[in-house]
Design an enzyme around this catalytic site. Sequence first.
Site, PDB file in Angstrom:
ATOM      1  N   ARG A 149       0.853  -1.185   0.000  1.00 46.48           N
ATOM      2  CA  ARG A 149       0.000   0.000   0.000  1.00 46.48           C
ATOM      3  C   ARG A 149       0.890   1.235   0.000  1.00 46.48           C
ATOM      4  NH1 ARG A 149      -4.181   2.078   4.724  1.00 46.48           N
ATOM      5  NH2 ARG A 149      -2.352   3.184   5.465  1.00 46.48           N
ATOM      6  N   TYR A 161      -3.227  11.301   6.533  1.00 42.96           N
ATOM      7  CA  TYR A 161      -3.513   9.925   6.943  1.00 42.96           C
ATOM      8  C   TYR A 161      -2.494   8.965   6.309  1.00 42.96           C
ATOM      9  CZ  TYR A 161      -5.069   5.224   6.815  1.00 42.96           C
ATOM     10  OH  TYR A 161      -5.058   3.864   6.927  1.00 42.96           O
ATOM     11  N   ASP A 212      -5.233   3.809   0.000  1.00 41.22           N
ATOM     12  CA  ASP A 212      -6.389   4.060   0.869  1.00 41.22           C
ATOM     13  C   ASP A 212      -6.716   5.553   0.843  1.00 41.22           C
ATOM     14  OD1 ASP A 212      -8.307   4.136   2.834  1.00 41.22           O
ATOM     15  OD2 ASP A 212      -7.098   3.117   4.368  1.00 41.22           O
ATOM     16  N   HIS A 214      -9.216   6.772   2.477  1.00 43.61           N
ATOM     17  CA  HIS A 214      -9.695   7.006   3.850  1.00 43.61           C
ATOM     18  C   HIS A 214     -10.905   7.940   3.888  1.00 43.61           C
ATOM     19  CE1 HIS A 214      -9.017   6.727   8.271  1.00 43.61           C
ATOM     20  NE2 HIS A 214      -8.508   5.575   7.897  1.00 43.61           N
ATOM     21  N   GLU A 238      -9.138   2.113  -1.983  1.00 44.78           N
ATOM     22  CA  GLU A 238      -9.910   1.771  -0.773  1.00 44.78           C
ATOM     23  C   GLU A 238     -10.651   2.989  -0.219  1.00 44.78           C
ATOM     24  OE1 GLU A 238      -7.376   0.134   2.239  1.00 44.78           O
ATOM     25  OE2 GLU A 238      -8.752   0.729   3.834  1.00 44.78           O
ATOM     26  N   GLU A 264     -14.029  -1.623   6.069  1.00 45.70           N
ATOM     27  CA  GLU A 264     -13.364  -1.854   7.358  1.00 45.70           C
ATOM     28  C   GLU A 264     -14.204  -1.339   8.522  1.00 45.70           C
ATOM     29  OE1 GLU A 264      -9.683   0.263   6.496  1.00 45.70           O
ATOM     30  OE2 GLU A 264     -10.234   1.796   7.937  1.00 45.70           O
ATOM     31  N   ARG A 285     -13.931  -5.411   2.777  1.00 48.18           N
ATOM     32  CA  ARG A 285     -12.905  -5.323   3.829  1.00 48.18           C
ATOM     33  C   ARG A 285     -13.452  -5.559   5.239  1.00 48.18           C
ATOM     34  NH1 ARG A 285      -8.266  -3.617   3.831  1.00 48.18           N
ATOM     35  NH2 ARG A 285      -8.380  -1.964   5.393  1.00 48.18           N
ATOM     36  N   GLU A 341      -4.732  -7.410   4.792  1.00 43.27           N
ATOM     37  CA  GLU A 341      -3.859  -6.316   5.249  1.00 43.27           C
ATOM     38  C   GLU A 341      -3.005  -6.807   6.419  1.00 43.27           C
ATOM     39  OE1 GLU A 341      -5.985  -2.967   6.822  1.00 43.27           O
ATOM     40  OE2 GLU A 341      -4.267  -1.625   6.609  1.00 43.27           O
ATOM     41  N   TRP A 404     -12.150  12.025   8.724  1.00 41.52           N
ATOM     42  CA  TRP A 404     -10.758  11.569   8.926  1.00 41.52           C
ATOM     43  C   TRP A 404     -10.527  10.260   8.211  1.00 41.52           C
ATOM     44  CZ3 TRP A 404      -8.494   7.239  11.400  1.00 41.52           C
ATOM     45  CH2 TRP A 404      -7.078   7.263  11.345  1.00 41.52           C
TER      46      TRP A 404
HETATM   47  O1  LIG Z   1      -5.676   0.015   7.749  1.00 40.73           O
HETATM   48  C1  LIG Z   1      -6.451   0.754   7.171  1.00 40.73           C
HETATM   49  O2  LIG Z   1      -6.806   0.623   6.002  1.00 40.73           O
HETATM   50  C2  LIG Z   1      -7.001   1.884   7.903  1.00 40.73           C
HETATM   51  O3  LIG Z   1      -7.731   2.653   7.312  1.00 40.73           O
HETATM   52  C3  LIG Z   1      -6.634   1.994   9.331  1.00 40.73           C
HETATM   53  C4  LIG Z   1      -7.690   2.679  10.177  1.00 40.73           C
HETATM   54  O4  LIG Z   1      -7.570   4.061  10.045  1.00 40.73           O
HETATM   55  C5  LIG Z   1      -7.528   2.291  11.612  1.00 40.73           C
HETATM   56  O5  LIG Z   1      -7.497   0.903  11.712  1.00 40.73           O
HETATM   57  C6  LIG Z   1      -8.658   2.867  12.429  1.00 40.73           C
HETATM   58  O6  LIG Z   1      -8.723   2.277  13.677  1.00 40.73           O
HETATM   59 MG   LIG Z   2      -8.420   1.770   5.462  1.00 37.05          MG
END
Ligand SMILES: O=C(O)C(=O)C[C@H](O)[C@H](O)CO
Ligand SMILES: [Mg+2]
Length: 404
Positions: A149, A161, A212, A214, A238, A264, A285, A341, A404
């Site tokens: 990644r 991030y 990612d 995010h 992602e 996630e 995910r 991951e 975030w």
């Molecule tokens: O691992 C990832 O893809 C993430 O986005 C990590 C997250 O921000 C994290 O696990 C939040 O707790």
């Molecule tokens: Mg993520």
Amino acid sequence: MASPIVDAKVVITSPGRNFVTLKITTAEGVYGLGDATLNGRELAVAAYLTEHVCPLLIGKDAHRIEDMWQYLYRGAYWRGGPVGMTAIAAVDVALWDIKAKIAGLPLYQLLGGACRDGVTVYGHANGATIEETVQEAIRYRDLGYRAIRLQSGVPGLKSTYGVSRDKMFYEPADAALPTENEWSTPRYLRMVPQLFKAARAELGWDVELLHDVHHRLTPIEAGRLGKDLEPYRPFWLEDAVTAEHQAGFRTIRDHTTTPLAVGEIFSSIWDCKTLIEEGLIDFIRATVVHAGGLTHLRRIAALADLYHVKTGCHGATDLSPVSMAAALHFGLSTSNFGIQEYMRHTPETDAVFPHNYGFEDGMLHPGDAPGLGVDLDEGLAARHPYSRAYLPVNRLQDGTMFNW
Ligand SMILES: O=C(O)C(=O)C[C@H](O)[C@H](O)CO
Ligand SMILES: [Mg+2]
């Protein structure tokens, strides 16, 4: 033959970061572990378990995993949500651990046996600049990773991030009150294609590259990014838009063939049913700890399999080694597994949770010890008391609160 549960207790420990673990013990003295960590909200799950779930477990048969899942899910009028589903996951995984220990088999054997040699994982290369990130990616490739990644700092933003000081152990929950990050979508959208171009030029095409977002783009911005990245063939993009804006994935799909991953923060099959059935994503995910345990994650994977969607479970450091082991048993035995991951835990965490899984040649294997193959050193855990830690919050450069 029944195995009555005689004890269920919650252990909270912070070997560098907070973890909540459920330990269930049967009358024969066999115990199982389940991860119950919800990053930044750990004590909510701990209290939910201690006050509302553990009393229900005593005297029940540890072997009746499906019935226990239904009892805790259907039996509760207030269903779902991250706190409740994480608590159910902890019970579920601990019961699978117990069943496999009693059977004397590694858990993946009870889940149908291995359908591959190992679980291909992706690691996290990140840096303050594109050059630094590409150098990190080269280092990961040289460590044996086949999928990496890429997250890079954005020129003009003081923090982003996915970029950390410590390269092997990224930890976003970094302060007792939330750190404030800063965000600019135009600056970010200019940077990412350059990052992928530089990475392909240096790494070639034999390694999979992931990214990612995010949850930070609008659907049309994400469509543009997916299109800009197409020449570099990313493995996935992602969380391109906020996970709850499911219709947004339709817009992205209309504009790009870049594969999409999300889930996630999903708690159940209901969060991803439409995305899967309508072919809006390529990778789901959802993860063992936040989506109701192995029992429920297997249902999600079975639905996804019908629609050619593969798994790509979350595996950041806030998922404890107990979750990582469960994810590996699941990944080894699930036919539509895609990728896992793998953010490494610190040596302090590994010492509290001694485990059997190991990394070799880009893959993790859960090992062949009975059960999950993970233990909890309670003496050591007690030496690392809970310490409140929040995930950051994010604002646009003009001060507007953002995702975030
Ligand atoms: O691992 C990832 O893809 C993430 O986005 C990590 C997250 O921000 C994290 O696990 C939040 O707790
Ligand atoms: Mg993520």
